[in-house]
Design an enzyme around this catalytic site. Structure first.
Site, PDB file in Angstrom:
ATOM      1  N   CYS A   1      -7.126 -28.022   7.299  1.00  0.00           N
ATOM      2  CA  CYS A   1      -5.867 -27.456   7.818  1.00  0.00           C
ATOM      3  C   CYS A   1      -5.280 -28.344   8.914  1.00  0.00           C
ATOM      4  O   CYS A   1      -5.978 -29.138   9.544  1.00  0.00           O
ATOM      5  CB  CYS A   1      -6.068 -26.017   8.306  1.00  0.00           C
TER       6      CYS A   1
ATOM      7  N   CYS B   1      -7.028 -28.232  12.358  1.00  0.00           N
ATOM      8  CA  CYS B   1      -8.272 -28.990  12.494  1.00  0.00           C
ATOM      9  C   CYS B   1      -8.038 -30.502  12.430  1.00  0.00           C
ATOM     10  O   CYS B   1      -8.761 -31.267  13.047  1.00  0.00           O
ATOM     11  CB  CYS B   1      -9.269 -28.567  11.420  1.00  0.00           C
TER      12      CYS B   1
ATOM     13  N   ASP C   1       0.866  -1.184   0.000  1.00  0.00           N
ATOM     14  CA  ASP C   1       0.000   0.000   0.000  1.00  0.00           C
ATOM     15  C   ASP C   1       0.899   1.229   0.000  1.00  0.00           C
ATOM     16  O   ASP C   1       2.120   1.122   0.048  1.00  0.00           O
ATOM     17  CB  ASP C   1      -0.962  -0.039   1.192  1.00  0.00           C
TER      18      ASP C   1
ATOM     19  N   ASP D   1      -7.930  -7.686   0.351  1.00  0.00           N
ATOM     20  CA  ASP D   1      -7.037  -7.885   1.488  1.00  0.00           C
ATOM     21  C   ASP D   1      -7.775  -7.429   2.730  1.00  0.00           C
ATOM     22  O   ASP D   1      -8.652  -6.573   2.664  1.00  0.00           O
ATOM     23  CB  ASP D   1      -5.754  -7.048   1.355  1.00  0.00           C
TER      24      ASP D   1
ATOM     25  N   HIS E   1      -5.603 -21.780  10.644  1.00  0.00           N
ATOM     26  CA  HIS E   1      -6.981 -22.161  10.353  1.00  0.00           C
ATOM     27  C   HIS E   1      -7.733 -21.036   9.632  1.00  0.00           C
ATOM     28  O   HIS E   1      -8.384 -21.275   8.607  1.00  0.00           O
ATOM     29  CB  HIS E   1      -7.734 -22.556  11.624  1.00  0.00           C
TER      30      HIS E   1
ATOM     31  N   CYS F   1     -12.730 -28.600   7.575  1.00  0.00           N
ATOM     32  CA  CYS F   1     -11.490 -27.887   7.240  1.00  0.00           C
ATOM     33  C   CYS F   1     -10.313 -28.845   7.169  1.00  0.00           C
ATOM     34  O   CYS F   1     -10.101 -29.657   8.071  1.00  0.00           O
ATOM     35  CB  CYS F   1     -11.226 -26.804   8.286  1.00  0.00           C
TER      36      CYS F   1
HETATM   37 ZN   LIG Z   1      -8.890 -25.577  10.077  1.00  0.00          ZN
END
Ligand SMILES: [Zn+2]
Length: 367
Positions: A315, A318, A101, A274, A344, A313
């Site tokens: 990830c 998880c 930015d 963003d 996550h 999820c």
């Molecule tokens: Zn997750």
């Protein structure tokens, strides 16, 4: 196929499919392809807080581009360090694209005693109170030293409740500063995006859009949304304005927002987003899930919950840890909590936008 070369050599925007105003495409850059719509994790001070580059690059996050903040990096570590290490990519060991930015938004929101005139802004650092001056030329010089792949023009972003006179002055300055930013030296191979301001007045937005899109920018951003106005006005402006931005250039909605904001933005024709929300919310105990409201991890309901944050999820958090364990880490202020929670939430955002992109590709018209 619809491939549009952008003004900066090495950059092009490929439109693959459209569904209503929503678009799926690829922003080609010298440092790699960015599939759009895209959510860009925010790396304020040269780090997406709590994440390593390897974690960001790996699936399921697979961030193709991250943000750096000019204001923060200029104040700390400063340009002497940045010059000595050869720019932000080398410093942070991040080999994919970076968007910076201009520093304007932080000067107006974080710095003390900012003093705006037609030439630029004088402000005091929020870190040590030291005095600095940012102009369009200085902002572009800092972004050149950072060596970002996409630089943003220096603009004036008025607050959501600003009056008409404040908006008009900010628009005139933002257009003048956009021209000066474009004329200032850039890093080699650095694209530059213009920013459309105008608050929640549609006619003013469109007028400013005409001024900014008349200049030869590589992409266009909508700034000054989600800065305190009613969310209904944010969505109305998105619906009325976003799809009128030039179709052959990427469109970026700055600093917005929630998972719903991203859906609304994409439906309105936005390609890039963003926001600090996934990373900041993670650290504050708010975790996003596919079905239902955000999980507030310190809640007593999670004390004995041995299930994951989100069973849908993929990830590592998880797949490995329970809500009970995460709640314990949060309450015990263990630093591992920030890492697991951020991993996550960034996974949630990446998959959320990727799923919408897949829908546009599957159900939309080929461009
Ligand atoms: Zn997750």
């Amino acid at each position: 196929m619809s491939l549009h070369p952008l003004p900066t050599p090495g950059f092009s925007f490929e439109l693959l499919a459209t569904l209503g105003h929503a678009r799926a495409g690829i922003l080609h850059t010298p440092r790699g392809d960015i599939e759009t719509p895209v959510f860009m994790p925010v790396g304020t001070a040269g780090t997406v807080k709590a994440m390593t580059g390897d974690e960001l690059r790996a699936l399921p996050i697979d961030a193709k581009i991250i943000l750096g903040n000019t204001y923060h990096l200029y104040l700390r570590p400063g340009l002497e360090v940045m010059g000595a290490v050869g720019g932000l990519h080398k410093f942070a060991a991040w080999d994919r694209p970076i968007l910076t930015d201009s520093g304007g938004f932080q000067v107006f929101s974080l710095a003390k005693l900012n003093d705006i005139d037609d030439d630029g802004v004088t402000f005091r650092s929020h870190i040590d109170g030291s005095k600095h001056r940012l102009t369009p030329e200085v902002s572009m010089a800092i972004q050149a030293a950072l060596g970002s792949d996409i630089a943003m023009v220096f603009d004036q972003c008025p607050p959501g409740d600003a009056d008409d006179a404040t908006h008009e002055l900010a628009l005139a300055r933002t257009t003048a500063w956009a021209k000066r930013s474009l004329a200032a030296p850039h890093a080699p191979g650095q694209a530059v995006f213009g920013i459309v301001q105008g608050g929640i007045d549609t006619a003013r937005r469109l007028r400013h859009m005409a001024e900014i899109t008349a200049l030869d920018f590589d992409g266009h951003a909508l700034g000054g949304l989600a800065v305190g106005e009613d969310i209904a006005d944010t969505y109305r402006i998105l619906d009325e304005v976003a799809h009128l931005l030039p179709a052959n250039r990427p469109r970026y909605l700055m600093g917005v927002g929630t998972p719903t904001d991203l859906e609304k933005g994409i439906a309105a024709g936005i390609d890039m987003f963003d926001c600090v929300m996934p990373t900041r919310n993670a650290r504050n105990g708010y975790l996003f899930v596919q079905s239902g409201p955000r999980v507030n991890i310190p809640n007593a309901a999670n004390r004995l919950d041995l299930g994951p944050i989100d069973p849908e999820c993929p990830c590592a958090t998880c797949r490995t840890h329970s809500r009970a364990y995460l709640r314990h880490l949060y309450l015990a202020k263990e630093i591992l909590y920030a890492r697991l929670a951020t991993l996550h939430n960034l996974t949630f955002y990446a998959r959320h936008v990727r799923a919408i992109r897949d829908r546009i590709l599957a159900d939309g018209d080929r461009a």
